[in-house]
Write a protein that holds these residues in place. Structure first.
Motif, PDB file in Angstrom:
ATOM      1  N   ASP A 182     -15.741   2.107   4.966  1.00 42.17           N
ATOM      2  CA  ASP A 182     -14.286   2.123   4.845  1.00 42.17           C
ATOM      3  C   ASP A 182     -13.956   2.833   3.536  1.00 42.17           C
ATOM      4  O   ASP A 182     -14.677   2.687   2.534  1.00 42.17           O
ATOM      5  CB  ASP A 182     -13.723   0.697   4.826  1.00 42.17           C
ATOM      6  CG  ASP A 182     -13.846   0.015   6.182  1.00 42.17           C
ATOM      7  OD1 ASP A 182     -13.684   0.713   7.205  1.00 42.17           O
ATOM      8  OD2 ASP A 182     -14.107  -1.197   6.216  1.00 42.17           O
ATOM      9  N   PHE A 183     -12.862   3.585   3.532  1.00 40.90           N
ATOM     10  CA  PHE A 183     -12.506   4.398   2.377  1.00 40.90           C
ATOM     11  C   PHE A 183     -11.258   3.829   1.704  1.00 40.90           C
ATOM     12  O   PHE A 183     -10.270   3.525   2.357  1.00 40.90           O
ATOM     13  CB  PHE A 183     -12.232   5.847   2.806  1.00 40.90           C
ATOM     14  CG  PHE A 183     -13.397   6.478   3.500  1.00 40.90           C
ATOM     15  CD1 PHE A 183     -14.426   7.059   2.784  1.00 40.90           C
ATOM     16  CD2 PHE A 183     -13.474   6.474   4.884  1.00 40.90           C
ATOM     17  CE1 PHE A 183     -15.511   7.627   3.427  1.00 40.90           C
ATOM     18  CE2 PHE A 183     -14.548   7.050   5.538  1.00 40.90           C
ATOM     19  CZ  PHE A 183     -15.576   7.624   4.811  1.00 40.90           C
ATOM     20  N   MET A 184     -11.347   3.700   0.398  1.00 40.99           N
ATOM     21  CA  MET A 184     -10.215   3.273  -0.399  1.00 40.99           C
ATOM     22  C   MET A 184      -9.812   4.449  -1.290  1.00 40.99           C
ATOM     23  O   MET A 184     -10.531   4.795  -2.233  1.00 40.99           O
ATOM     24  CB  MET A 184     -10.568   2.046  -1.237  1.00 40.99           C
ATOM     25  CG  MET A 184      -9.397   1.371  -1.898  1.00 40.99           C
ATOM     26  SD  MET A 184      -9.933  -0.108  -2.779  1.00 40.99           S
ATOM     27  CE  MET A 184     -10.626  -1.074  -1.436  1.00 40.99           C
ATOM     28  N   ILE A 185      -8.690   5.067  -0.978  1.00 39.63           N
ATOM     29  CA  ILE A 185      -8.279   6.284  -1.670  1.00 39.63           C
ATOM     30  C   ILE A 185      -7.326   5.910  -2.799  1.00 39.63           C
ATOM     31  O   ILE A 185      -6.222   5.422  -2.558  1.00 39.63           O
ATOM     32  CB  ILE A 185      -7.612   7.261  -0.695  1.00 39.63           C
ATOM     33  CG1 ILE A 185      -8.600   7.638   0.423  1.00 39.63           C
ATOM     34  CG2 ILE A 185      -7.147   8.513  -1.424  1.00 39.63           C
ATOM     35  CD1 ILE A 185      -7.997   8.424   1.552  1.00 39.63           C
ATOM     36  N   HIS A 186      -7.744   6.143  -4.023  1.00 35.53           N
ATOM     37  CA  HIS A 186      -6.921   5.781  -5.180  1.00 35.53           C
ATOM     38  C   HIS A 186      -5.911   6.876  -5.521  1.00 35.53           C
ATOM     39  O   HIS A 186      -4.784   6.592  -5.902  1.00 35.53           O
ATOM     40  CB  HIS A 186      -7.816   5.492  -6.390  1.00 35.53           C
ATOM     41  CG  HIS A 186      -8.639   4.257  -6.221  1.00 35.53           C
ATOM     42  ND1 HIS A 186      -8.177   2.996  -6.526  1.00 35.53           N
ATOM     43  CD2 HIS A 186      -9.898   4.078  -5.749  1.00 35.53           C
ATOM     44  CE1 HIS A 186      -9.114   2.098  -6.274  1.00 35.53           C
ATOM     45  NE2 HIS A 186     -10.164   2.725  -5.792  1.00 35.53           N
ATOM     46  N   ASN A 187      -6.353   8.104  -5.421  1.00 34.16           N
ATOM     47  CA  ASN A 187      -5.483   9.255  -5.682  1.00 34.16           C
ATOM     48  C   ASN A 187      -6.195  10.483  -5.095  1.00 34.16           C
ATOM     49  O   ASN A 187      -7.274  10.336  -4.517  1.00 34.16           O
ATOM     50  CB  ASN A 187      -5.196   9.403  -7.188  1.00 34.16           C
ATOM     51  CG  ASN A 187      -6.457   9.578  -8.017  1.00 34.16           C
ATOM     52  OD1 ASN A 187      -7.266  10.463  -7.746  1.00 34.16           O
ATOM     53  ND2 ASN A 187      -6.630   8.749  -9.035  1.00 34.16           N
ATOM     54  N   ALA A 243      -3.574  -1.731  -4.841  1.00 34.02           N
ATOM     55  CA  ALA A 243      -3.892  -1.569  -3.418  1.00 34.02           C
ATOM     56  C   ALA A 243      -5.253  -2.134  -3.060  1.00 34.02           C
ATOM     57  O   ALA A 243      -5.428  -2.672  -1.958  1.00 34.02           O
ATOM     58  CB  ALA A 243      -3.821  -0.089  -3.044  1.00 34.02           C
ATOM     59  N   ASN A 244      -6.231  -2.017  -3.965  1.00 32.05           N
ATOM     60  CA  ASN A 244      -7.553  -2.515  -3.587  1.00 32.05           C
ATOM     61  C   ASN A 244      -7.646  -4.038  -3.621  1.00 32.05           C
ATOM     62  O   ASN A 244      -8.692  -4.610  -3.317  1.00 32.05           O
ATOM     63  CB  ASN A 244      -8.660  -1.872  -4.430  1.00 32.05           C
ATOM     64  CG  ASN A 244      -8.677  -2.343  -5.867  1.00 32.05           C
ATOM     65  OD1 ASN A 244      -7.813  -3.085  -6.318  1.00 32.05           O
ATOM     66  ND2 ASN A 244      -9.675  -1.891  -6.606  1.00 32.05           N
ATOM     67  N   ASP A 245      -6.533  -4.708  -3.958  1.00 32.69           N
ATOM     68  CA  ASP A 245      -6.470  -6.169  -3.901  1.00 32.69           C
ATOM     69  C   ASP A 245      -5.831  -6.668  -2.613  1.00 32.69           C
ATOM     70  O   ASP A 245      -5.793  -7.882  -2.375  1.00 32.69           O
ATOM     71  CB  ASP A 245      -5.676  -6.719  -5.091  1.00 32.69           C
ATOM     72  CG  ASP A 245      -6.317  -6.396  -6.417  1.00 32.69           C
ATOM     73  OD1 ASP A 245      -7.545  -6.536  -6.530  1.00 32.69           O
ATOM     74  OD2 ASP A 245      -5.602  -5.995  -7.356  1.00 32.69           O
TER      75      ASP A 245
END
Length: 262
Positions: A171-176, A214-216
């Motif tokens: 799964d991908f978590m895109i920060h910017n 967002a990652n929370d």
């Protein structure tokens, strides 16, 4: 008498700021929560190899959920760890580099990056200054990595092509547009909370989560009560049960008082 809670805290933007400053009120809150019998946990996207700061660890948490739920410790004992198989790590490195991404491998003891890829990078400099011997190179440890997730510095190249190749596994978590995290499929901070509940026979109704970004969101949606810092992002605030004051304005302390945990 109030029922005891399991309380989960994000690190960056929640416990401390970008300069690793922790408010005195946060230190006091965590101490008093434990004195009242509540269980306190770090719950972070950082893997354990990047949780080395004594100032943070000396707050006295009962446990650590690290690497977006891929590793769990309770009273200094590892009770769960999901490592990525080394053949999968090698394939992932080769794939992301094919698309011009620069990987950082994140594990229980070490983080790994290649110096030439991060020589002038500000995050690379931060890791070198903070991790010391806990930072190693990918190439010198080839095939010996022990990692739970990875991050990538990305380019404007074909990101979607890379995502399509690796989406069955991560799964991908895109920060910017330039930074993303890659987490083994199905893991997030919320799954870590559920594993803690199962291991310690805690009812999910007795959980509280503190976060700011967002990652929370995984843990904020999982916990029975979700608290977002006043300095938090709009998407995190959108799923909060309560928005407290900012980190630097006694946010954790004020929320604990609001919930009558103290």
């Amino acid at each position: 008498m109030q029922k005891k809670k399991a309380i989960f805290f994000d690190i960056d933007g929640t416990i401390w700021d970008r300069n690793n400053w922790i408010p005195d009120s946060t230190i006091r809150a965590i101490r008093e929560l434990r004195e009242k019998g509540h269980l306190t946990f770090i719950c972070t996207g950082r893997t354990r190899g990047y949780i080395q700061n004594p100032k943070l660890l000396n707050l006295g948490f009962d446990g650590i959920v690290s690497g977006c739920g891929t590793m769990i410790e309770y009273h200094d004992q590892v009770v769960f760890c999901r490592e990525i198989e080394k053949t999968m790590v090698e394939a992932t490195i080769n794939t992301v580099r094919k698309y011009g991404f620069r990987p950082i491998l994140e594990g229980r003891e070490y983080l790994y990056l290649d110096e030439e890829e991060f020589e002038d990078d500000s995050y690379g400099k931060k890791l070198r200054s903070e991790l010391g011997d806990h930072l190693r190179t990918i190439k010198d440890e080839w095939g010996r990595w022990e990692i739970c997730k990875l991050s990538c510095a990305t380019t404007d190249a074909d990101r979607e092509g890379c995502f399509q190749e690796l989406s069955p596994y991560y799964d991908f978590m895109i920060h910017n547009p330039h930074v993303l995290e890659m987490i083994p499929k199905g893991f997030h901070k919320g799954t870590g909370i559920l594993k803690v509940c199962k291991f310690l026979h805690i009812n999910k109704a007795d959980t509280v989560a503190f976060g700011d970004s967002a990652n929370d969101i995984g843990m904020l949606k999982t916990a029975a009560v979700s608290i977002v810092m006043g300095n938090g992002s709009d998407d995190a605030k959108a799923v909060a049960d309560y928005i407290t004051s900012p980190l630097g304005e006694d946010g954790i302390w004020n929320a604990c008082k609001h919930l009558k945990l103290l």
